[in-house]
Design a protein around this motif. Structure first.
Motif, PDB file in Angstrom:
ATOM      1  N   PRO A 124     -59.377  -9.388  13.299  1.00 10.61           N
ATOM      2  CA  PRO A 124     -58.960 -10.633  12.648  1.00 10.61           C
ATOM      3  C   PRO A 124     -60.094 -11.647  12.596  1.00 10.61           C
ATOM      4  O   PRO A 124     -60.877 -11.777  13.531  1.00 10.61           O
ATOM      5  CB  PRO A 124     -57.820 -11.137  13.535  1.00 10.61           C
ATOM      6  N   GLN A 125     -60.180 -12.356  11.461  1.00 12.64           N
ATOM      7  CA  GLN A 125     -61.219 -13.353  11.251  1.00 12.64           C
ATOM      8  C   GLN A 125     -60.571 -14.716  10.986  1.00 12.64           C
ATOM      9  O   GLN A 125     -59.954 -15.256  11.852  1.00 12.64           O
ATOM     10  CB  GLN A 125     -62.119 -12.945  10.073  1.00 12.64           C
ATOM     11  N   TYR A 126     -60.666 -15.202   9.769  1.00 13.34           N
ATOM     12  CA  TYR A 126     -60.103 -16.500   9.397  1.00 13.34           C
ATOM     13  C   TYR A 126     -58.605 -16.347   9.145  1.00 13.34           C
ATOM     14  O   TYR A 126     -58.190 -15.515   8.359  1.00 13.34           O
ATOM     15  CB  TYR A 126     -60.739 -17.034   8.115  1.00 13.34           C
ATOM     16  N   THR A 127     -57.805 -17.195   9.798  1.00 12.31           N
ATOM     17  CA  THR A 127     -56.362 -17.132   9.561  1.00 12.31           C
ATOM     18  C   THR A 127     -55.774 -18.503   9.245  1.00 12.31           C
ATOM     19  O   THR A 127     -54.569 -18.698   9.393  1.00 12.31           O
ATOM     20  CB  THR A 127     -55.626 -16.518  10.772  1.00 12.31           C
ATOM     21  N   GLU A 128     -56.598 -19.423   8.822  1.00 15.95           N
ATOM     22  CA  GLU A 128     -56.114 -20.745   8.422  1.00 15.95           C
ATOM     23  C   GLU A 128     -56.176 -20.855   6.901  1.00 15.95           C
ATOM     24  O   GLU A 128     -57.227 -20.621   6.300  1.00 15.95           O
ATOM     25  CB  GLU A 128     -56.947 -21.847   9.063  1.00 15.95           C
ATOM     26  N   ALA A 129     -55.067 -21.227   6.297  1.00 15.81           N
ATOM     27  CA  ALA A 129     -54.978 -21.285   4.838  1.00 15.81           C
ATOM     28  C   ALA A 129     -55.972 -22.274   4.240  1.00 15.81           C
ATOM     29  O   ALA A 129     -56.532 -22.021   3.173  1.00 15.81           O
ATOM     30  CB  ALA A 129     -53.553 -21.638   4.423  1.00 15.81           C
ATOM     31  N   LYS A 130     -56.222 -23.380   4.915  1.00 17.59           N
ATOM     32  CA  LYS A 130     -57.165 -24.375   4.381  1.00 17.59           C
ATOM     33  C   LYS A 130     -58.583 -23.811   4.316  1.00 17.59           C
ATOM     34  O   LYS A 130     -59.319 -24.074   3.375  1.00 17.59           O
ATOM     35  CB  LYS A 130     -57.130 -25.648   5.215  1.00 17.59           C
ATOM     36  N   ILE A 131     -58.972 -23.057   5.309  1.00 20.83           N
ATOM     37  CA  ILE A 131     -60.300 -22.432   5.300  1.00 20.83           C
ATOM     38  C   ILE A 131     -60.355 -21.360   4.216  1.00 20.83           C
ATOM     39  O   ILE A 131     -61.330 -21.263   3.472  1.00 20.83           O
ATOM     40  CB  ILE A 131     -60.630 -21.834   6.683  1.00 20.83           C
ATOM     41  N   LEU A 132     -59.299 -20.571   4.113  1.00 24.48           N
ATOM     42  CA  LEU A 132     -59.273 -19.498   3.114  1.00 24.48           C
ATOM     43  C   LEU A 132     -59.302 -20.044   1.697  1.00 24.48           C
ATOM     44  O   LEU A 132     -59.850 -19.409   0.794  1.00 24.48           O
ATOM     45  CB  LEU A 132     -58.039 -18.617   3.321  1.00 24.48           C
ATOM     46  N   SER A 133     -58.726 -21.218   1.491  1.00 23.41           N
ATOM     47  CA  SER A 133     -58.724 -21.798   0.144  1.00 23.41           C
ATOM     48  C   SER A 133     -60.137 -22.147  -0.317  1.00 23.41           C
ATOM     49  O   SER A 133     -60.385 -22.253  -1.514  1.00 23.41           O
ATOM     50  CB  SER A 133     -57.822 -23.021   0.084  1.00 23.41           C
ATOM     51  N   GLU A 134     -61.067 -22.299   0.614  1.00 21.72           N
ATOM     52  CA  GLU A 134     -62.465 -22.538   0.262  1.00 21.72           C
ATOM     53  C   GLU A 134     -63.121 -21.262  -0.290  1.00 21.72           C
ATOM     54  O   GLU A 134     -64.034 -21.333  -1.100  1.00 21.72           O
ATOM     55  CB  GLU A 134     -63.250 -23.030   1.477  1.00 21.72           C
ATOM     56  N   PHE A 135     -62.663 -20.108   0.172  1.00 21.89           N
ATOM     57  CA  PHE A 135     -63.234 -18.829  -0.249  1.00 21.89           C
ATOM     58  C   PHE A 135     -62.542 -18.255  -1.477  1.00 21.89           C
ATOM     59  O   PHE A 135     -63.166 -17.623  -2.305  1.00 21.89           O
ATOM     60  CB  PHE A 135     -63.152 -17.798   0.877  1.00 21.89           C
TER      61      PHE A 135
END
Length: 145
Positions: A124-135
């Motif tokens: 598991p890596q990034y699991t925050e929606a706000k961070i993922l929305s940047e990618f």
């Protein structure tokens, strides 16, 4: 500790999404998974979110009419993967509003993009929606409530 694969199944056990990270868990192993889950449904006192079947450890959560399943042949940290699956549900809710079969089918490209970002080689890596929305800049089809 890592997951070999992550699957999203419908209530009958049909694979909607399959992301294989290590290549050591065949999709055919899900037949045994569904047999065991159906046994749990007939005997609720036996229900377990993590179990071992034919050398493969399965961790799963049921959301609406879907099963989110993490499978591994190696020793995996069960609580870590259960937490990961619950976080994945939260991410899907953030992107699609509702986590149902239709929203997964309508947004399968985004689901695969998310799975690529949230897990790397089964870790598991990034699991925050706000961070993922940047990618992930693609707009998701959101279910009407």
């Amino acid at each position: 500790m890592a997951a070999s694969a992550v699957f999203i199944l419908d209530v009958k056990g049909k694979i909607l999404i399959a992301r294989d990270y290590r290549g050591d868990v065949p999709a055919s192993a899900l037949e045994n998974f569904m047999k065991r889950v159906n046994e749990f449904d007939s005997e609720p006192s036996e229900e377990r979110p993590v179990f071992l079947e034919d050398g493969i450890t399965f961790a799963y959560v049921k959301v609406s009419n879907l099963y989110l399943v993490a499978a591994s042949r190696s020793n995996m940290n069960a609580m870590s993967l259960l937490l990961f699956l619950h976080k994945l549900v939260d991410i899907f809710k953030d992107y699609f509003r509702e986590v149902v079969e239709e929203s997964i089918r309508d947004n399968f490209v985004i689901v695969y993009e998310l799975l690529d970002e949230v897990m790397d080689f089964g870790y598991p890596q990034y699991t925050e929606a706000k961070i993922l929305s940047e990618f992930i800049k693609t707009d998701a089809y959101k279910m009407e409530v």
